[in-house]
Design a protein around this motif. Sequence first.
Motif, PDB file in Angstrom:
ATOM      1  N   LEU A  45       0.830  -1.202   0.000  1.00 58.82           N
ATOM      2  CA  LEU A  45       0.000   0.000   0.000  1.00 58.82           C
ATOM      3  C   LEU A  45       0.865   1.253   0.000  1.00 58.82           C
ATOM      4  O   LEU A  45       0.602   2.205  -0.749  1.00 58.82           O
ATOM      5  CB  LEU A  45      -0.925   0.005   1.218  1.00 58.82           C
ATOM      6  N   GLN A  46       1.901   1.264   0.825  1.00 54.65           N
ATOM      7  CA  GLN A  46       2.771   2.433   0.872  1.00 54.65           C
ATOM      8  C   GLN A  46       3.445   2.678  -0.477  1.00 54.65           C
ATOM      9  O   GLN A  46       3.668   3.830  -0.864  1.00 54.65           O
ATOM     10  CB  GLN A  46       3.811   2.270   1.982  1.00 54.65           C
ATOM     11  N   ALA A  47       3.758   1.599  -1.205  1.00 59.43           N
ATOM     12  CA  ALA A  47       4.357   1.753  -2.531  1.00 59.43           C
ATOM     13  C   ALA A  47       3.385   2.432  -3.488  1.00 59.43           C
ATOM     14  O   ALA A  47       3.774   3.284  -4.297  1.00 59.43           O
ATOM     15  CB  ALA A  47       4.774   0.386  -3.077  1.00 59.43           C
ATOM     16  N   LYS A  48       2.099   2.059  -3.403  1.00 56.08           N
ATOM     17  CA  LYS A  48       1.090   2.714  -4.239  1.00 56.08           C
ATOM     18  C   LYS A  48       0.956   4.187  -3.874  1.00 56.08           C
ATOM     19  O   LYS A  48       0.905   5.067  -4.739  1.00 56.08           O
ATOM     20  CB  LYS A  48      -0.261   2.014  -4.090  1.00 56.08           C
ATOM     21  N   LEU A  49       0.907   4.457  -2.574  1.00 60.44           N
ATOM     22  CA  LEU A  49       0.727   5.835  -2.130  1.00 60.44           C
ATOM     23  C   LEU A  49       1.954   6.694  -2.418  1.00 60.44           C
ATOM     24  O   LEU A  49       1.835   7.911  -2.594  1.00 60.44           O
ATOM     25  CB  LEU A  49       0.409   5.867  -0.635  1.00 60.44           C
ATOM     26  N   SER A  50       3.138   6.064  -2.470  1.00 60.27           N
ATOM     27  CA  SER A  50       4.354   6.828  -2.737  1.00 60.27           C
ATOM     28  C   SER A  50       4.350   7.423  -4.145  1.00 60.27           C
ATOM     29  O   SER A  50       5.069   8.387  -4.428  1.00 60.27           O
ATOM     30  CB  SER A  50       5.591   5.944  -2.555  1.00 60.27           C
ATOM     31  N   LYS A  51       3.531   6.850  -5.031  1.00 61.95           N
ATOM     32  CA  LYS A  51       3.421   7.377  -6.394  1.00 61.95           C
ATOM     33  C   LYS A  51       2.534   8.613  -6.451  1.00 61.95           C
ATOM     34  O   LYS A  51       2.485   9.295  -7.469  1.00 61.95           O
ATOM     35  CB  LYS A  51       2.863   6.294  -7.323  1.00 61.95           C
ATOM     36  N   LEU A  52       1.827   8.871  -5.353  1.00 69.93           N
ATOM     37  CA  LEU A  52       0.941  10.032  -5.289  1.00 69.93           C
ATOM     38  C   LEU A  52       1.660  11.178  -4.584  1.00 69.93           C
ATOM     39  O   LEU A  52       1.656  11.274  -3.363  1.00 69.93           O
ATOM     40  CB  LEU A  52      -0.342   9.687  -4.523  1.00 69.93           C
ATOM     41  N   ASP A  53       2.314  12.048  -5.346  1.00 72.08           N
ATOM     42  CA  ASP A  53       2.940  13.214  -4.729  1.00 72.08           C
ATOM     43  C   ASP A  53       1.879  14.188  -4.234  1.00 72.08           C
ATOM     44  O   ASP A  53       2.113  14.995  -3.339  1.00 72.08           O
ATOM     45  CB  ASP A  53       3.854  13.920  -5.729  1.00 72.08           C
ATOM     46  N   GLY A  54       0.712  14.088  -4.832  1.00 74.00           N
ATOM     47  CA  GLY A  54      -0.401  14.937  -4.448  1.00 74.00           C
ATOM     48  C   GLY A  54      -1.499  14.811  -5.486  1.00 74.00           C
ATOM     49  O   GLY A  54      -1.298  14.242  -6.556  1.00 74.00           O
ATOM     50  N   PHE A  55      -2.675  15.319  -5.153  1.00 75.80           N
ATOM     51  CA  PHE A  55      -3.773  15.290  -6.111  1.00 75.80           C
ATOM     52  C   PHE A  55      -4.825  16.310  -5.719  1.00 75.80           C
ATOM     53  O   PHE A  55      -4.901  16.757  -4.568  1.00 75.80           O
ATOM     54  CB  PHE A  55      -4.398  13.892  -6.203  1.00 75.80           C
ATOM     55  N   SER A  56      -5.635  16.681  -6.693  1.00 75.87           N
ATOM     56  CA  SER A  56      -6.811  17.512  -6.461  1.00 75.87           C
ATOM     57  C   SER A  56      -8.009  16.787  -7.046  1.00 75.87           C
ATOM     58  O   SER A  56      -7.907  16.142  -8.094  1.00 75.87           O
ATOM     59  CB  SER A  56      -6.660  18.885  -7.121  1.00 75.87           C
ATOM     60  N   ALA A  57      -9.136  16.893  -6.372  1.00 74.12           N
ATOM     61  CA  ALA A  57     -10.328  16.184  -6.834  1.00 74.12           C
ATOM     62  C   ALA A  57     -11.583  16.895  -6.362  1.00 74.12           C
ATOM     63  O   ALA A  57     -11.605  17.504  -5.290  1.00 74.12           O
ATOM     64  CB  ALA A  57     -10.326  14.746  -6.318  1.00 74.12           C
ATOM     65  N   ASP A  58     -12.623  16.821  -7.189  1.00 73.10           N
ATOM     66  CA  ASP A  58     -13.967  17.126  -6.723  1.00 73.10           C
ATOM     67  C   ASP A  58     -14.503  15.855  -6.077  1.00 73.10           C
ATOM     68  O   ASP A  58     -14.134  14.743  -6.467  1.00 73.10           O
ATOM     69  CB  ASP A  58     -14.871  17.526  -7.887  1.00 73.10           C
ATOM     70  N   PHE A  59     -15.368  16.012  -5.081  1.00 70.99           N
ATOM     71  CA  PHE A  59     -15.914  14.815  -4.454  1.00 70.99           C
ATOM     72  C   PHE A  59     -17.407  14.964  -4.217  1.00 70.99           C
ATOM     73  O   PHE A  59     -17.941  16.063  -4.087  1.00 70.99           O
ATOM     74  CB  PHE A  59     -15.198  14.494  -3.137  1.00 70.99           C
TER      75      PHE A  59
END
Length: 219
Positions: A45-59
């Motif tokens: 899981l941490q490996a997947k999250l490490s690919k996310l430097d950041g994000f923006s989203a509508d929710f």
Amino acid sequence: MKKLLLPLVLGFSSAVVSVSCFAQSQSQFTTEPNSVASAQIKQALQAKLSKLDGFSADFSQRVIDAEGQEIANGQGQLTVEKPNKVHWHTQSPDETLIIANGETLWFYDPFIEQVSIYNFDQALANTPILLLSSNDDKLWQGYRVLQVQSSFVIESLDEQAHVKALQLKFVNDKLDQLVIFDATGQISEISLTMKASDSTPSIFEFEIPQGTHIDDQRQ
């Protein structure tokens, strides 16, 4: 001190599916899971999250009670940046604002003109979604990670925690949905629509409006 329970939760398309999956994960681990297997799941899981430097989203958000009935829904925007920065703006049905800059977290309710202030580490204990903004292994020590079908469940090790678990779903390695389970059996679902990030550093700081009541919970 007040317990912090923030509406930072994302979910599957069906609360029933989410409840079922989480119940299955609990029954599968009625005894302590193998420590090696547990560590490997957390690392995955941490490996997947490490690919996310950041994000923006509508929710869009739904809140489901313990009987499976929808009791609230809303919309807003979420921006996450590493390390430890979150900007969560709920626009409807009632406006609220949650901002974390890595050291401090502010929870602002303009309707009652009040801001509650927490240390970031203090907020993390009841807001596991903040783990999405961090690669720090120390912040993960209060949680274990289970894998349920194609999803991951981040489960609190604190029996007194108000938020019991956060479930994350990825589609093609992209964060798609999450769901938080609280101690009362209530589920908060949020579906994300990713968009290009146009964030500036200032959105992770909060300037307290004049006349606002300050509830400072920092220790």
